[in-house]
Each structure stands twice: as C-alpha cells, then as structure tokens.
Write an enzyme that holds these catalytic residues in place. Structure first.
Site, PDB file in Angstrom:
ATOM      1  N   LYS A  13       0.752  -1.257  -0.003  1.00 28.42           N
ATOM      2  CA  LYS A  13       0.138  -0.016  -0.279  1.00 28.42           C
ATOM      3  C   LYS A  13       0.840   1.146  -0.083  1.00 28.42           C
ATOM      4  CE  LYS A  13      -1.972  -1.010   3.794  1.00 28.42           C
ATOM      5  NZ  LYS A  13      -1.162  -2.395   4.294  1.00 28.42           N
ATOM      6  N   ARG A  88      -9.153   0.966   9.786  1.00 35.03           N
ATOM      7  CA  ARG A  88      -8.635  -0.216  10.237  1.00 35.03           C
ATOM      8  C   ARG A  88      -9.695  -1.028  11.060  1.00 35.03           C
ATOM      9  NH1 ARG A  88      -2.771   0.600   9.577  1.00 35.03           N
ATOM     10  NH2 ARG A  88      -1.756  -1.382   9.829  1.00 35.03           N
ATOM     11  N   ARG A 122      11.500  -6.239   4.266  1.00 38.69           N
ATOM     12  CA  ARG A 122      11.729  -5.180   4.041  1.00 38.69           C
ATOM     13  C   ARG A 122      12.634  -4.225   5.097  1.00 38.69           C
ATOM     14  NH1 ARG A 122       5.902  -2.155   5.378  1.00 38.69           N
ATOM     15  NH2 ARG A 122       6.099  -3.197   7.171  1.00 38.69           N
ATOM     16  N   ARG A 155      11.739  -2.628  10.630  1.00 42.93           N
ATOM     17  CA  ARG A 155      10.985  -2.083  11.536  1.00 42.93           C
ATOM     18  C   ARG A 155      10.737  -3.113  12.586  1.00 42.93           C
ATOM     19  NH1 ARG A 155       5.756   0.044   7.977  1.00 42.93           N
ATOM     20  NH2 ARG A 155       4.487  -1.463   9.687  1.00 42.93           N
ATOM     21  N   ARG A 166       0.134  -9.241  13.685  1.00 40.12           N
ATOM     22  CA  ARG A 166      -0.381  -8.329  12.811  1.00 40.12           C
ATOM     23  C   ARG A 166      -1.399  -9.021  11.681  1.00 40.12           C
ATOM     24  NH1 ARG A 166       4.663  -5.728  10.318  1.00 40.12           N
ATOM     25  NH2 ARG A 166       3.183  -4.269   9.105  1.00 40.12           N
TER      26      ARG A 166
HETATM   27  P1  AP5 Z   1       4.936  -1.913   1.718  1.00 40.93           P
HETATM   28  O1  AP5 Z   1       4.411  -0.874   0.562  1.00 40.93           O
HETATM   29  O2  AP5 Z   1       5.798  -1.095   2.886  1.00 40.93           O
HETATM   30  O3  AP5 Z   1       3.655  -2.433   2.419  1.00 40.93           O
HETATM   31  P2  AP5 Z   1       2.529  -1.776   3.278  1.00 40.93           P
HETATM   32  O4  AP5 Z   1       0.936  -2.392   2.394  1.00 40.93           O
HETATM   33  O5  AP5 Z   1       2.271  -0.205   3.188  1.00 40.93           O
HETATM   34  O6  AP5 Z   1       2.718  -2.426   4.530  1.00 40.93           O
HETATM   35  P3  AP5 Z   1       2.862  -1.797   6.005  1.00 40.93           P
HETATM   36  O7  AP5 Z   1       3.473  -2.979   6.737  1.00 40.93           O
HETATM   37  O8  AP5 Z   1       3.373  -0.575   6.023  1.00 40.93           O
HETATM   38  O9  AP5 Z   1       1.395  -1.831   6.308  1.00 40.93           O
HETATM   39  P4  AP5 Z   1       0.697  -1.855   7.692  1.00 40.93           P
HETATM   40  O10 AP5 Z   1      -0.660  -1.617   7.358  1.00 40.93           O
HETATM   41  O11 AP5 Z   1       0.806  -3.125   8.503  1.00 40.93           O
HETATM   42  O12 AP5 Z   1       1.562  -1.033   8.535  1.00 40.93           O
HETATM   43  P5  AP5 Z   1       1.264   0.800   8.916  1.00 40.93           P
HETATM   44  O13 AP5 Z   1       2.501   1.370   8.826  1.00 40.93           O
HETATM   45  O14 AP5 Z   1       0.211   1.005   8.411  1.00 40.93           O
HETATM   46  O15 AP5 Z   1       5.729  -2.967   0.941  1.00 40.93           O
HETATM   47  C1  AP5 Z   1       6.196  -4.169   2.009  1.00 40.93           C
HETATM   48  C2  AP5 Z   1       7.459  -4.643   1.475  1.00 40.93           C
HETATM   49  O16 AP5 Z   1       7.253  -5.409   0.076  1.00 40.93           O
HETATM   50  C3  AP5 Z   1       8.408  -3.597   1.164  1.00 40.93           C
HETATM   51  O17 AP5 Z   1       9.821  -4.014   1.161  1.00 40.93           O
HETATM   52  C4  AP5 Z   1       8.261  -3.323  -0.330  1.00 40.93           C
HETATM   53  O18 AP5 Z   1       9.493  -2.877  -1.248  1.00 40.93           O
HETATM   54  C5  AP5 Z   1       7.889  -4.670  -0.928  1.00 40.93           C
HETATM   55  N1  AP5 Z   1       6.924  -4.744  -1.906  1.00 40.93           N
HETATM   56  C6  AP5 Z   1       5.970  -3.652  -2.140  1.00 40.93           C
HETATM   57  N2  AP5 Z   1       5.270  -4.030  -3.315  1.00 40.93           N
HETATM   58  C7  AP5 Z   1       5.781  -5.155  -3.965  1.00 40.93           C
HETATM   59  C8  AP5 Z   1       5.656  -5.819  -4.951  1.00 40.93           C
HETATM   60  N3  AP5 Z   1       4.535  -5.546  -5.897  1.00 40.93           N
HETATM   61  N4  AP5 Z   1       6.416  -6.858  -5.353  1.00 40.93           N
HETATM   62  C9  AP5 Z   1       7.314  -7.119  -4.495  1.00 40.93           C
HETATM   63  N5  AP5 Z   1       7.587  -6.483  -3.466  1.00 40.93           N
HETATM   64  C10 AP5 Z   1       6.826  -5.453  -3.117  1.00 40.93           C
HETATM   65  O19 AP5 Z   1       0.858   0.413  10.736  1.00 40.93           O
HETATM   66  C11 AP5 Z   1       2.210   0.069  11.527  1.00 40.93           C
HETATM   67  C12 AP5 Z   1       1.191   0.213  12.745  1.00 40.93           C
HETATM   68  O20 AP5 Z   1       0.727   1.231  13.454  1.00 40.93           O
HETATM   69  C13 AP5 Z   1       0.011  -0.808  12.900  1.00 40.93           C
HETATM   70  O21 AP5 Z   1       0.279  -2.055  13.403  1.00 40.93           O
HETATM   71  C14 AP5 Z   1      -0.500  -0.264  14.125  1.00 40.93           C
HETATM   72  O22 AP5 Z   1      -0.323  -0.359  15.456  1.00 40.93           O
HETATM   73  C15 AP5 Z   1      -0.686   1.600  14.074  1.00 40.93           C
HETATM   74  N6  AP5 Z   1      -1.720   1.910  13.073  1.00 40.93           N
HETATM   75  C16 AP5 Z   1      -1.602   2.362  11.869  1.00 40.93           C
HETATM   76  N7  AP5 Z   1      -2.689   2.927  11.399  1.00 40.93           N
HETATM   77  C17 AP5 Z   1      -3.607   2.554  12.251  1.00 40.93           C
HETATM   78  C18 AP5 Z   1      -4.827   2.692  12.523  1.00 40.93           C
HETATM   79  N8  AP5 Z   1      -5.960   3.079  11.352  1.00 40.93           N
HETATM   80  N9  AP5 Z   1      -5.884   1.982  13.605  1.00 40.93           N
HETATM   81  C19 AP5 Z   1      -4.920   1.600  14.702  1.00 40.93           C
HETATM   82  N10 AP5 Z   1      -3.603   1.625  14.665  1.00 40.93           N
HETATM   83  C20 AP5 Z   1      -2.816   1.800  13.554  1.00 40.93           C
END
Ligand code: AP5
Length: 212
Positions: A13, A88, A122, A155, A166
């Site tokens: 994403k 979420r 990652r 991370r 997660r």
């Molecule tokens: P990447 O683009 O980083 O993936 P992502 O979907 O953004 O994954 P995240 O882990 O950041 O999402 P998340 O939703 O768990 O975490 P968030 O930061 O929102 O890609 C992943 C890897 O794959 C990278 O290395 C990339 O290079 C590679 N890649 C990408 N596309 C690819 C492809 N097509 N092919 C091959 N490789 C690819 O949340 C973190 C924490 O914050 C949560 O756990 C929670 O504690 C808190 N939080 C955030 N939002 C909320 C909310 N709304 N409510 C409550 N808590 C929240």
C-alpha cells in the site's frame, strides 16, 4: 478523488501510494507513518503508541480517528487524498464518514506467504521512511539508503512474531471493512501478486477510469 488503500500489512500500500500521490498530486496520508513520526520526535503521542505498534496491536480508535480528522483539515487534502492504513476498524470507517467521504476503496489482495516474504525482507531508512526490500527493491549499496546513505533498519513490527500477530489482527479487525465498503459499492479488489510497476499502472488506470 478520496482514496482508501485497504489491505493486509506488507501488501504494498505504501509503496504504491507514494507513486500515486506523485502522479495525481494528492497527499499520501499513512497513519503508520504519522505514528512513527511521533515516535521519532518523542512526542507524548509517540510515547503512548510505541509499545502498541512494536507488538503489532492497533492503536486505540479514538486516538487514531482524532489524528486523521486533524490531518484532513490541512489545506492540501481539499482536492483529494490517499488514506493508507486508515480506516482499520468498522468504528474508524464510520467515524470517517462523519468528516469526509471516500470515493473509492482499493483492496490489495495477496497470499499470506507473499505477505510474510515482503515484510521479512523490508528495510527502511529511519530518517525519511524510504522503503526497500532485500530482494524485490534492493538499495544500490547493501544496507544503505540510496538518497541519504544512512543505514537501513528493520521495523520492530517486522520481526516474525509481530508479523504473525499483525496478520491475525488484520483478519479479525480490518478484513470486515471489505464487506462494509462492498455494500456501499466503493470497493475495487486488486490482485497485487505482481511487480510494483504493474501494481502502480493498474491502480493508476482504476483511478483514471473512476474519476472520468
Ligand atoms: P509496503 O509498501 O511497505 O507495504 P504496506 O502495505 O504499506 O505495509 P505496512 O506494513 O506498512 O502496512 P501496515 O498496514 O501493517 O503498517 P502501518 O505502517 O500502516 O511493502 C512491503 C514490502 O514489500 C517493502 O519492502 C516493499 O519494497 C515490498 N513490495 C511492495 N510492493 C511489492 C510488489 N508488488 N512486489 C514485491 N515487493 C513489493 O501500521 C503500523 C502500525 O501502526 C499498526 O500495526 C498499528 O499499530 C498502527 N496503526 C496504523 N494505522 C492504524 C489505524 N488506522 N488504527 C490503529 N492502529 C494503526
């Protein structure tokens, strides 16, 4: 165009949102990045959320909703936005409707084994949040950011035990949003088991078709 990128952790994403934001000139609002910014700047909010995030739990709804409400008041989001990682929970989605209306929800679909591979490989640049992958998007010099040269880190929530947690949290608390938005006819499912450039092109087309 008010977009929501929905999908499990590590679906790509954030990677796609950066490019879509650049192409359509709308802000990329990632709740994860906002929280990580607070942790880095050692704010009171950062202190509250750090251990919750490290364990892969969700930050309480009220804190998260208020942070997004404030962010969407900023002038850059009046012509549209990409919400990445929000909502979420059903409660967050209902709250969002009270201050902004999404126009399309793109649901990033992929298998658990792909998610685990993407998350465990990652690496991020701590100062800018730039995202790499040891196999799929490696830096030019191993372990160093291409732009700043700083050392890349993993991370804390990308450790194997936190990844499993997660995924469970996603299935229990976030996956119900798929039905929520399907019923509102806002959902666009997208298979993202393909290279990042293809995912970008498909999302771009989808947004163009939807806004024309
Ligand atoms: P990447 O683009 O980083 O993936 P992502 O979907 O953004 O994954 P995240 O882990 O950041 O999402 P998340 O939703 O768990 O975490 P968030 O930061 O929102 O890609 C992943 C890897 O794959 C990278 O290395 C990339 O290079 C590679 N890649 C990408 N596309 C690819 C492809 N097509 N092919 C091959 N490789 C690819 O949340 C973190 C924490 O914050 C949560 O756990 C929670 O504690 C808190 N939080 C955030 N939002 C909320 C909310 N709304 N409510 C409550 N808590 C929240």
């Amino acid at each position: 165009m008010n977009l929501i990128f929905l999908g499990p952790p590590g679906a790509g994403k954030g990677t796609t949102a950066v490019k879509i934001s650049d192409f359509f000139q709308i802000p990329h609002i990632s709740t994860g990045d906002l929280f990580r910014g607070h942790i880095k700047n050692q704010t009171e909010l950062g202190r509250q959320v750090k251990s919750i995030m490290d364990q892969g739990e969700l930050v309480p709804d009220e804190i998260t909703i208020e942070m997004v409400r404030q962010r969407l008041r900023e002038p850059d989001s009046t012509k549209g936005y990409i919400l990445d990682g929000f909502p979420r929970t059903i409660h967050q989605a209902e709250a969002l409707e009270s201050f902004s209306r999404p126009t399309a929800v793109i649901d990033f679909e992929l298998r658990d084994e792909t998610i685990i591979r993407r998350l465990s490989g990652r690496r991020i640049a701590p100062s800018s949040g730039r995202v790499y992958h040891i196999d799929f998007n490696p830096p030019k010099v191993e372990g160093r950011c291409d732009v700043t040269g700083e050392e890349l880190i993993q991370r804390p929530d990308d450790r194997p035990e936190a990844i499993q947690h997660r995924l469970k949290v996603y299935k229990k608390r976030t996956a119900p949003l798929i039905d929520f938005y399907r019923k509102k006819e806002l959902l666009f499912p997208l298979n993202v088991e393909k290279p990042p450039s293809e995912v970008f092109e498909e999302v771009k087309k989808l947004v163009q078709n939807h806004s024309s």
